[in-house]
Design a protein around this motif. Sequence first.
Motif, PDB file in Angstrom:
ATOM      1  N   THR A 250      31.341  30.365  45.406  1.00  0.00           N
ATOM      2  CA  THR A 250      32.795  30.661  46.773  1.00  0.00           C
ATOM      3  C   THR A 250      33.550  31.909  46.276  1.00  0.00           C
ATOM      4  OG1 THR A 250      32.994  28.712  45.527  1.00  0.00           O
ATOM      5  CG2 THR A 250      31.805  28.726  46.702  1.00  0.00           C
ATOM      6  N   GLU A 251      34.239  32.071  47.413  1.00  0.00           N
ATOM      7  CA  GLU A 251      35.587  32.682  47.566  1.00  0.00           C
ATOM      8  C   GLU A 251      36.662  31.836  46.559  1.00  0.00           C
ATOM      9  OE1 GLU A 251      37.686  36.124  47.099  1.00  0.00           O
ATOM     10  OE2 GLU A 251      35.636  35.835  47.801  1.00  0.00           O
ATOM     11  N   PRO A 252      37.253  31.016  46.124  1.00  0.00           N
ATOM     12  CA  PRO A 252      38.368  30.301  45.180  1.00  0.00           C
ATOM     13  C   PRO A 252      37.301  29.958  43.946  1.00  0.00           C
ATOM     14  CG  PRO A 252      37.705  28.566  47.074  1.00  0.00           C
ATOM     15  CD  PRO A 252      36.855  29.556  47.123  1.00  0.00           C
ATOM     16  N   MET A 253      36.197  29.999  43.400  1.00  0.00           N
ATOM     17  CA  MET A 253      35.856  30.647  42.264  1.00  0.00           C
ATOM     18  C   MET A 253      35.571  31.845  41.890  1.00  0.00           C
ATOM     19  SD  MET A 253      31.617  28.256  42.232  1.00  0.00           S
ATOM     20  CE  MET A 253      31.533  26.995  42.117  1.00  0.00           C
ATOM     21  N   ARG A 254      34.963  32.862  42.929  1.00  0.00           N
ATOM     22  CA  ARG A 254      35.585  33.638  42.531  1.00  0.00           C
ATOM     23  C   ARG A 254      37.340  34.611  42.057  1.00  0.00           C
ATOM     24  NH1 ARG A 254      31.544  37.818  43.857  1.00  0.00           N
ATOM     25  NH2 ARG A 254      29.683  36.185  44.775  1.00  0.00           N
ATOM     26  N   ARG A 255      38.388  34.296  43.028  1.00  0.00           N
ATOM     27  CA  ARG A 255      39.551  34.586  42.322  1.00  0.00           C
ATOM     28  C   ARG A 255      39.567  33.795  41.236  1.00  0.00           C
ATOM     29  NH1 ARG A 255      40.537  32.610  47.687  1.00  0.00           N
ATOM     30  NH2 ARG A 255      40.841  30.469  47.322  1.00  0.00           N
ATOM     31  N   TYR A 256      39.846  32.231  41.076  1.00  0.00           N
ATOM     32  CA  TYR A 256      39.621  32.375  39.390  1.00  0.00           C
ATOM     33  C   TYR A 256      38.571  32.899  38.971  1.00  0.00           C
ATOM     34  CZ  TYR A 256      38.819  29.254  35.592  1.00  0.00           C
ATOM     35  OH  TYR A 256      39.386  28.786  34.305  1.00  0.00           O
ATOM     36  N   LEU A 257      37.763  33.435  38.402  1.00  0.00           N
ATOM     37  CA  LEU A 257      37.713  34.136  37.401  1.00  0.00           C
ATOM     38  C   LEU A 257      38.183  35.797  37.604  1.00  0.00           C
ATOM     39  CD1 LEU A 257      33.917  33.072  38.437  1.00  0.00           C
ATOM     40  CD2 LEU A 257      34.590  32.826  36.449  1.00  0.00           C
ATOM     41  N   ARG A 258      37.671  35.674  38.726  1.00  0.00           N
ATOM     42  CA  ARG A 258      39.173  37.081  38.113  1.00  0.00           C
ATOM     43  C   ARG A 258      39.634  37.406  37.500  1.00  0.00           C
ATOM     44  NH1 ARG A 258      36.881  38.346  43.988  1.00  0.00           N
ATOM     45  NH2 ARG A 258      38.866  36.839  45.430  1.00  0.00           N
ATOM     46  N   ALA A 259      41.130  35.987  38.401  1.00  0.00           N
ATOM     47  CA  ALA A 259      42.909  35.906  37.283  1.00  0.00           C
ATOM     48  C   ALA A 259      42.037  35.630  35.931  1.00  0.00           C
ATOM     49  CB  ALA A 259      43.101  34.734  37.946  1.00  0.00           C
ATOM     50  N   ARG A 260      41.228  34.953  35.073  1.00  0.00           N
ATOM     51  CA  ARG A 260      41.208  34.141  34.046  1.00  0.00           C
ATOM     52  C   ARG A 260      40.819  35.957  33.616  1.00  0.00           C
ATOM     53  NH1 ARG A 260      35.485  31.316  32.657  1.00  0.00           N
ATOM     54  NH2 ARG A 260      34.569  33.044  32.682  1.00  0.00           N
ATOM     55  N   ASP A 261      39.386  36.820  33.860  1.00  0.00           N
ATOM     56  CA  ASP A 261      38.460  37.247  33.080  1.00  0.00           C
ATOM     57  C   ASP A 261      39.590  38.685  33.209  1.00  0.00           C
ATOM     58  OD1 ASP A 261      36.661  35.633  32.360  1.00  0.00           O
ATOM     59  OD2 ASP A 261      35.216  36.365  34.399  1.00  0.00           O
ATOM     60  N   GLN A 262      39.860  39.140  33.813  1.00  0.00           N
ATOM     61  CA  GLN A 262      40.689  39.948  33.743  1.00  0.00           C
ATOM     62  C   GLN A 262      39.626  41.046  34.468  1.00  0.00           C
ATOM     63  OE1 GLN A 262      44.182  40.072  32.894  1.00  0.00           O
ATOM     64  NE2 GLN A 262      44.391  38.105  32.173  1.00  0.00           N
TER      65      GLN A 262
END
Length: 403
Positions: A250-262
Motif C-alpha cells: 500500500t502507499e502508506p507502506m511505501r512511504r514508510y519504506l522510503r523513509a526507513r531505507d533511503q
Amino acid sequence: MRQLVAALAPQTVAERHRAATAQQVVSVRELDDEMSLLQAVMPTYKAVAILDRLTTMARTQRQHPENRTPTLPSDVEADLEFEAARAAAAAAAAEATAVATGAISGTGDTCATDPFDPFDPFDLFDVPGAWEAYDDAMERIIAAGPTVIQIPTDSRALDEIRTELLSDLLLSAAPSAIMGTGLENIHARIQVTVAATTLAGVDETPAQLDGHGTLHPDTARRLAGQSTGWTRLFLDPTGFVTETDTYTPTEPMRRYLRARDQHCRFPGCRMPVHRCESDHTIDWARGGPTRTDNLAYLCLTHHALKHPDIPAQFRWTARQLPDWSLEWTSPSGRTHLDPPPRRVMFVPTGPWPPDTCDPPRSEPPDTPTRGAAHGDRPTHVDWPARGDWAAHDETPPWEATDT
C-alpha cells in the motif's frame, strides 16, 4: 447448489459455459408509449461489470452537478436592443450601398446591392448607432454585477440516469460533456475468487464470480492477466477466510519504506529509493507476507541477485532481522549485514576536544604565544587533562563511537 456442482463436475460446468457463450444475442422489443426493451444476453461478469459502471457513473452525476456543462444566463433586454440597433444599421448600410452603386430594387436583372461586393456583417460597426448600442449593453451588464449561476440538482431516478448513460456510452463511445466531465475515469468492478491451481492451469475448476455464481476458468485466467490488484486469501480447514494479503504494498507502506531505507539495502549500494523497487525478502510466491518487516528497497541490479531464476550456486539470499537489518549471504556462504541508516545523529554536549594527534601544550603566562605577530589571537588553548573530565563523562568526547 451451483458451487457444489462446479466442485463435483468442473469439466461439465466449463463445457456448458463454453457452449453458452455462442448464444450471446442483442435484441429490441417494442413497448407502448414509444418505448422499447433493449435486451442483451451475455456472460454474467460482463453484465455485472456494465451495471456496476453505470451505477457508479449515475451516482457520480447526481452527487457532482458542478461537473456538468451549465446553461449560462443571457441579458434578454440587452440582446433585443442590440439586435434592433444592428437591424437599423444594416438597413441604413443597405440603402447607402444602393445609392452609391446606383442599383434600384425592382424588376428584371436589377438588384438592391452590388452582387460583386458581398455584405460583411462586421461593417455594421462602421455605421453610426451600432457601436453605441453595443456599449450600452455592455455597460448595463457590468453595472448589474456578477450573476450567480445555480446548477440544479439532478432529480431523475437512478434507473433513469443509468439508462441515459447507457445510451450515451453506446452511441458516443465515451461520456459526452453534457453528461459530465468526471465520468471518463470510472471503470467497472467485479470480484472474482479463483484457486491458485486453476490460475496455474493444473485443473479446470471454475472460478467464483462473487455474489453471482461460477465463472469459466479461461475467463478467470484472462482477467488475472489484466489485473494488478489480486488479493491472496488464507483459509482454515473448514474453508473460512482467516487472513488476506496482496502482492502490491500500500502507499502508506511505501512511504514508510522510503523513509526507513533511503537507498538500496544491498551492502555498500547507495542507489536512491526513487530508482529502486520494493522487494519481498521472503518471496511472496513462497508465502512471504506483504508487510514492512518483509519488504525492503533494492535496485534492479541487486534485486536480480536474489531472484529465484538465478541458479542456486550463484544466488544471494537475504533475511530481515528484528532490528530491520538485512543479513545477506553470498554464494560462498559469507554473511554481510546492512543495518538501516539512522535518521538522527547524536553528538556530545561538552566542549569539543582538540586534535588528538597534536595535544595542547601549556606555556608560562609571561611567554608570548606563537602567532602574536598576527594579533592577540592565541594559537593554543589549555584543555583539561583526560583525567580531569567530569565524572559523569566516563568517555571523553573524542573517544565516543556513537557520533
